[in-house]
Design an enzyme around this catalytic site. Structure first.
Site, mmCIF file in Angstrom:
data_model
loop_
_atom_site.group_PDB
_atom_site.id
_atom_site.type_symbol
_atom_site.label_atom_id
_atom_site.label_comp_id
_atom_site.label_asym_id
_atom_site.label_seq_id
_atom_site.Cartn_x
_atom_site.Cartn_y
_atom_site.Cartn_z
ATOM 1 N N ASP A 99 -9.363 -2.190 -6.449
ATOM 2 C CA ASP A 99 -8.833 -1.631 -5.011
ATOM 3 C C ASP A 99 -9.569 -0.510 -4.380
ATOM 4 O OD1 ASP A 99 -7.253 -0.978 -2.858
ATOM 5 O OD2 ASP A 99 -5.500 -1.982 -3.847
ATOM 6 N N SER A 112 0.833 -1.216 0.123
ATOM 7 C CA SER A 112 -0.110 0.015 -0.035
ATOM 8 C C SER A 112 0.846 1.126 0.014
ATOM 9 C CB SER A 112 -1.079 -0.293 1.227
ATOM 10 O OG SER A 112 -1.937 0.924 1.195
ATOM 11 N N HIS A 144 -7.292 -5.669 -1.061
ATOM 12 C CA HIS A 144 -6.194 -4.755 -0.715
ATOM 13 C C HIS A 144 -5.036 -5.597 0.202
ATOM 14 C CE1 HIS A 144 -3.796 -0.917 -0.520
ATOM 15 N NE2 HIS A 144 -3.648 -1.217 0.414
#
Length: 443
Positions: free
Chosen positions: A393, A152, A421
């Protein structure tokens, strides 16, 4: 073994199958002024039991966020099990988080005024995190390049690393974290709100009764008179807008199911009439509280700021372009959850954020943010890179990610709808194993 590993280790413990060693590093607050003030960073080295003395390559893990420390492992869980087959792993608490010099409502007043606090926090973006990594790398590896695994926001940092210090990288793995190289915060959120709507409607398709349940909770919150507000166990005021933010869980593989179970037991009967149950509000607080991660709110929009212009609470401004998120209580009205957004009202409703309100406002108004990526250098990239892009996502726009994938020379991409995610964690070994094979041209 490297000077850092011999000298910086402050403690060593064992878990089944693991040996964990503490490291502390003093790094410049501002890497352009190396002789100025320093801050302390913490990182945890993990190696498989029986391989402590082996000359293993290093893998540094960059956590998502911003504003979250690296995970605290218990045994060889999920992706770590695969990584430890061949790496010595370093879990870095990025500056301001975890055991690194903390930045929160308790510590930031030591910096002085809100203006001085904001100036201090301006050094806490991906460019500084990358320079921290380079400082640590030279201490631990003796100068040898290492592998970076970025989840991320950690992937955002990895792309910054490729832009400005590729000489430190042996290979790069990105999971759900290929950022747009050009989009500012407004563009990011204009793409995000439609995803939030899709995720909400997908949840209602799975659990058809949940929209009525959510509407009932929202109407209850909207009807509260002064003195009757619903307050979470951490002291936060639960408003309709705060309740909408529970949609942040819809970006994880099990989030829709967790949200369903949360909604089904929201109310209890009391002498004052129906009120939200303690069990419900406790779980809501666990999702929404930023007491342990204030930088997630204070610095969130700054991770998209690159063109010198202020962000000016972008998510709040852009939301006005999507009136469907305004809760409607008339017959046929809809209720939509939101997701990964930060808003100025959070600095009023959350006690842990309230002391940082003026500091956050100054950061939102800050000008002069510098570029975090170098598209020209990325177009000439020679570092092996592999990335997984989750096809819808919630947190990182897949279209932006694929555009970036095409812009980084040699990057290999795996696009999938098998995971959300949190696929790196939720898949066990699977996601990391496939990306390691991709980055080495074995798949």
């Amino acid at each position: 073994m490297g000077e850092g590993r011999r000298a910086a280790a402050a403690g060593r413990v064992r878990q089944p199958g693991l040996v964990l060693t503490d490291h502390f590093f003093d790094v410049p607050l501002d890497h352009t002024a190396p002789d100025g003030e320093s801050i302390r960073l913490y990182a945890r080295e993990i190696v498989a039991a029986g391989r402590v003395r082996d000359d293993l390559p290093w893998l540094v893990y960059l956590q998502g966020g911003p504003g979250f420390p690296a995970g605290r492992p218990i045994g060889r869980e999920n992706w770590l099990d695969r990584a430890l087959e061949e790496y010595r792993v370093l879990l870095l608490d990025q500056r301001g988080t975890g055991r690194s010099t903390p930045a929160n409502r308790q510590t930031l007043p030591l910096r002085g005024t809100p203006a001085e606090q904001a100036a201090y926090l301006a050094h806490f973006r991906a460019d500084s995190i990358v320079r921290d990594c380079e400082h640590i790398r030279h201490r631990l590896t003796g100068g040898r390049p290492w592998t970076v695994l970025g989840q991320s926001f950690g992937g955002f940092c990895a792309v910054t690393y490729l832009s400005y210090a590729p000489e430190g990288l042996a290979e790069v793995i990105v999971t759900g974290g290929l950022p747009s190289l050009h989009a500012g915060a407004d563009t990011v959120y204009r793409a995000a709100y439609p995803r939030m709507e899709r995720k909400t409607l997908g949840h209602y398709a799975r659990y058809p009764g949940d929209e009525a349940a959510a509407l009932r909770i929202a109407e209850h919150l909207a009807d509260r008179k002064p003195g009757e507000e619903e307050v979470l166990p951490d002291g936060s005021l639960l408003t309709v807008e705060a309740f909408q933010q529970l949609g942040i869980v819809l970006g994880t593989g099990d989030g829709s199911h967790r949200l369903h179970y949360l909604l089904e037991d929201a109310f209890v009967d009391t002498v004052a009439g129906p009120r939200l149950s303690d069990a419900f509000t406790e779980q809501v607080a666990a999702v929404l509280s930023r007491a342990g991660s204030p930088l997630y709110t204070v610095l969130h929009e700054a991770i998209y700021a690159q063109d010198g212009r202020p962000t000016h609470w972008s998510a709040e401004r852009v939301r006005a372009e999507f009136p469907q998120f305004d809760c409607r209580f008339e017959p046929g009205g809809r209720f939509l959850f939101t997701g990964e957004t930060v808003h100025p009202w959070m600095l009023r409703t959350q006690p842990a954020l309230r002391p940082l309100r003026e500091t956050a406002e100054l950061l939102a108004a800050r000008e002069g943010w510098t570029p975090l990526y170098d598209p020209e250098r990325l177009a000439r990239n020679t570092v092996p890179v592999a990335a997984v892009v989750y096809h819808d996502d919630l947190y990182v726009d897949a279209g932006h990610s694929l555009e970036t994938a095409r812009a980084i020379a040699g990057l290999r991409t795996w696009v999938t709808d098998e995971y959300e995610h949190d696929g790196l964690r939720a898949s066990g070994r699977t996601v990391l194993d496939r990306l390691l094979r991709l980055v080495r041209d074995e798949a």
